[in-house]
Design an enzyme around this catalytic site. Structure first.
Site, PDB file in Angstrom:
ATOM      1  N   GLY A  37     -14.196  -6.247   1.831  1.00  0.00           N
ATOM      2  CA  GLY A  37     -12.993  -6.772   1.187  1.00  0.00           C
ATOM      3  C   GLY A  37     -12.187  -7.588   2.189  1.00  0.00           C
ATOM      4  O   GLY A  37     -12.348  -7.424   3.403  1.00  0.00           O
ATOM      5  N   SER A  72       8.911   1.582   7.028  1.00  0.00           N
ATOM      6  CA  SER A  72       7.449   1.501   6.923  1.00  0.00           C
ATOM      7  C   SER A  72       6.806   2.742   7.504  1.00  0.00           C
ATOM      8  O   SER A  72       7.429   3.471   8.275  1.00  0.00           O
ATOM      9  CB  SER A  72       6.932   0.297   7.697  1.00  0.00           C
ATOM     10  OG  SER A  72       7.420  -0.864   7.128  1.00  0.00           O
ATOM     11  N   CYS A  98       0.836  -1.210   0.000  1.00  0.00           N
ATOM     12  CA  CYS A  98       0.000   0.000   0.000  1.00  0.00           C
ATOM     13  C   CYS A  98       0.864   1.251   0.000  1.00  0.00           C
ATOM     14  O   CYS A  98       0.452   2.279  -0.502  1.00  0.00           O
ATOM     15  CB  CYS A  98      -0.880   0.074   1.232  1.00  0.00           C
ATOM     16  SG  CYS A  98      -1.332  -1.460   1.926  1.00  0.00           S
TER      17      CYS A  98
END
Lengths: 489, 294
Positions: A209, A129, A60
């Site tokens: 989802g 991250s 992402c």
């Protein structure tokens, strides 16, 4: 061989550009095509098949492209620097003729060799991250590696690079407290929910989802004791599978994807992580729903890239929408303790990166070692056969054993010549002294097994305990590489 | 010693409690709440002595009336804090009590003799109901401000604290403003600092305050007519009270019938409170003659 990494992440670019890139490499087929096309474009540009290995890391928050390119480029010249050429090819592929745009150029970073390896280890160890220390990135990189293996895009260098990166990530997690503080996207989502709702235990969650992050966040909400969870996915089987994963939790309902909007009237928290390219929840969908909810607040978390919830929705009263970037920024402002640990962790990654580069540099010596070994072995075999009356296999075994014993020290020294004897070119000396064939490509097929053996037992029978540890590590990775190579062949 | 000088004791203790937040580095809540409770107990004793002085007739000087209002407000704040376990209410609402105490000190303390003919229990009911209603709406106003502030932070996604770093020993900052900020964060990150509870408490204030205000106004109109023998003349205090009542009536209706909540409800609460301020201003200072004090 050069290792090149180029790409963009949450620090270098905004979510709009990441969305653009993500759309182009969203599916396995698209990624496969991407690599094929980039290789072809590079060949056309250079005129040679130089990209030997490649992999794509797509999460992402980042899209990174890793390449192992034969030979070494001229860094001073923009037109012959492989990294810049690859970067421009990728930019042209992704953004068309707009690739020379300064903003785009600055978004795409380039790392080469040591810097690339270190960057890759930092990424894998979750130091780069959005949430430092989050555990998901390792899983995502493992998936990328599996995919690259499936496409048969990895070889000696990238296989070793990935395995070394996994080892480095494990070291970082065990030797630092980077993962100790409970800060992750799911943790942040729960904490944000607590700022909106007084009691989460009577709230209902809709999981739209079955993306990995959504799944983890849903589990986190379940741990907090939410009253009910609704799961929906375009592929119903995936929703069923996820429901099965939530084994100990009873209040779960699988709903049809076409009817999820009905649940929006009762759900208080919506976790959205689908793989859709467009908005799944639109502004005009939420407006009537909030009236039907009698203005009861609703908390929407969009963990997908490209985003699945229209950002305009946040303007509606009593609707609170957070996308992955919003949560990331909030977490960044809350991470003092982890940052201190990250500094220590970066030292580990640097150490491992150096170790990898030593290994990589030692590869340059392989053709010489193979030739040297072969020459000594042949001489021994011929001479021994003259004086010993025995079977050829036995003579060969004796010859091999003596070769190993005699050449162990010189081979180790040759392999480490670039590190230990900085500037002193032992390889050249060996070539001259033993009159070896200088053509690297001349390593015969028969010698390939010998080459593997050398890679496998580079530090054979080393007595010092420190080196033994390193040997174990190297043996482990080399064995893995050989196994993979065998599988491929 | 003039009686109103005693007002300084609770005032000083309330101020001291905030000084604790400035100076104290570790575990500030215990010390803070200790000073708040001590101040409240002393304030209660003073109000008891003050009312006893006037035989609990409620025909009391304005300064004592404001002091009584502050006491009722503090009582409500403490009750809400205990009931909803929302520590931050005390920290954000007590400054209004401090302001009330300061005003009470500077307010005139002359005895009122004009309305002695009125039935004392009705007057007590009128005053207590109006003051309780006003105090509840004052608290609703504070809660609305916190709500709007917090909602804005959530909408803009800025300065949102999700981890309490107050226990971070590595912090080298010694004291002062850092402590104050850290201690405020401590309260803000505690239980109950969420939009739903803020809205719920606001609604509770409305549900309790509206009947109290309604009854207080009705009794007030009755007393006014009985006192001045004329129902026909409409005084500014009555108009303002009626407008205030209308705002809160509309707010309550919207909440019950249409489920109005959140930002709009908070804004209406603030508007209602401004009207209360105007009403109080009219009653005591601007036009005292309209309330019948003169």
């Amino acid at each position: 061989m050069e290792i090149i990494i180029t790409g963009l992440n949450h620090k270098s670019s905004d979510i709009f550009h990441r969305e653009e890139v993500s759309k182009k490499i969203l599916t396995k087929e698209l990624r496969s095509k991407f690599i094929f096309d980039i290789k072809q474009l590079f060949n056309e540009e250079i005129g040679k098949q130089l990209i030997q290995e490649s992999a794509i890391i797509s999460t992402c928050n980042r899209a990174e492209f890793i390449f192992a390119v034969s030979g070494s480029s001229n860094n001073s010249n923009k037109n012959t620097d492989y990294a810049i050429i690859i970067k421009n090819i990728i930019l042209r592929y992704l953004f068309g003729n707009n690739f020379e745009n300064e903003e785009l150029q600055s978004m795409f970073y380039i790392y080469k060799n040591f810097e690339a390896v270190r960057h890759f280890f930092i990424v894998t160890s979750s130091l780069d991250s959005m949430i430092i220390g989050e555990p998901q990135i390792l899983g995502q990189i493992k998936e990328s590696y599996n995919e690259a293996c499936e496409f048969k895009n990895t070889g000696l260098i990238l296989n070793k690079l990935f395995h070394k990166a996994f080892y480095c990530a494990k070291r970082v997690r065990t030797e630092t407290k980077i993962a100790a503080a409970p800060v992750s996207i799911s943790y942040a989502a729960v904490e944000l929910a607590k700022k909106i709702f007084n009691d989460i235990s009577n709230k209902k969650v809709l999981l739209l989802g079955t993306g990995e992050m959504g799944k983890i966040a849903a589990k986190h909400f379940i741990k907090q004791g939410v009253s009910e969870i609704f799961i929906t996915n375009r592929t119903k089987e995936k929703a069923v599978k996820l429901a099965e994963e939530l084994d100990g939790y009873d209040s779960k309902t699988i709903i049809d994807f076409n009817e999820y909007y009905k649940i929006l009237t009762v759900a208080d928290i919506v976790l959205c992580s689908t793989g859709a390219e467009t908005y799944v929840i639109k502004y005009e969908d939420i407006q009537p729903i909030i009236k039907m909810r009698k203005q009861k607040p609703i908390f929407l978390i969009d963990i997908s890239v490209p985003r699945n919830i229209d950002p305009e929705i946040n303007k509606i009263s009593n609707v609170y929408l957070f996308d992955i970037d919003d949560i990331g920024k909030i977490i960044e402002n809350n991470l003092d303790v982890r940052q201190q640990e990250a500094d220590f962790a970066e030292k580990i990654t640097e150490e491992e990166a150096k170790d990898f580069m030593d290994w990589k540099n030692s590869l340059n010596a392989v053709p010489i070692i193979v030739n040297l070994r072969s020459k000594v072995n042949d001489i021994l075999f011929t001479e021994l056969r003259k004086y010993i009356n025995n079977k050829d296999e036995n003579i060969e075994a004796i010859a091999n054993s003596i070769t190993n014993k005699i050449l162990h020290e010189p081979i180790t020294k040759i392999k480490r010549s670039e590190i230990d004897f900085n500037g002193l070119n032992l390889m050249e000396a060996v070539k001259i002294l033993f009159d070896l064939d200088l053509n690297i490509g001349s390593v015969s097929k028969e010698n390939k097994e010998t080459k593997k053996e050398i890679l496998n037992c580079g530090d054979y029978s080393n007595d010092s305990s420190d080196s033994n540890n390193n040997n174990e590590k190297n043996d482990y990775y080399n064995n893995k590489i050989i196994q993979l190579n065998n599988k491929k062949s | 010693m003039i009686f109103k000088n005693y007002y300084f004791i609770p005032l000083a203790l309330y101020v001291l409690s905030y000084a604790v937040l400035y100076f104290k580095k570790d575990n500030p809540y215990k010390s803070f709440i200790f000073f708040i409770y001590s101040a409240f107990i002393i304030q209660s004793a003073i109000i008891f002595i003050g009312l006893d002085k006037y035989h609990f007739t409620m025909i009391i000087p304005i300064d004592l009336m404001i002091f009584l209002n502050s006491w009722i407000l503090m009582l409500i704040i403490i009750l809400f804090e205990l009931l909803y376990k929302a520590k931050y209410i005390v920290i954000y609402a007590t400054p209004l009590v401090i302001a009330g105490l300061l005003i009470s000190y500077f307010a005139p303390s002359a005895d009122i003799t004009a309305i002695l003919r009125v039935d004392s229990w009705l007057l007590i009911a009128h005053i207590v109901l109006i003051l309780a209603g006003d105090s509840l709406f004052t608290l609703a106003f504070i809660l609305s401000l916190i709500y709007i502030f917090q909602e804005r932070k959530l909408k803009l996604k800025k300065n949102l604290k999700i981890v309490n770093n107050s226990n971070n020993k590595s912090s080298n900052t010694k004291a002062g403003l850092f402590n104050l900020r850290k201690n405020f964060n401590y309260f803000n990150l505690g239980n109950g600092y969420n939009l739903e509870l803020l809205d719920n408490m606001n609604y509770q204030c409305l549900k309790l305050g509206f009947p109290a205000l309604t009854a207080g106004i009705v009794i007030g109109i009755y007393l006014s007519s009985a006192l001045f023998k004329s129902m026909s003349s409409v005084k500014p205090i009555e108009i303002i009270s009626f407008i205030t009542w209308l705002i809160y009536a509309f707010l309550l209706h919207e909440r019950v019938a249409k489920g109005l909540r959140g930002n709009k409800a908070a804004l209406l609460s603030i508007a209602g409170f401004i009207m209360i301020l105007l009403a109080v201003g009219f009653s005591f200072y601007l036009f005292p003659e309209f309330h019948g004090f003169k």
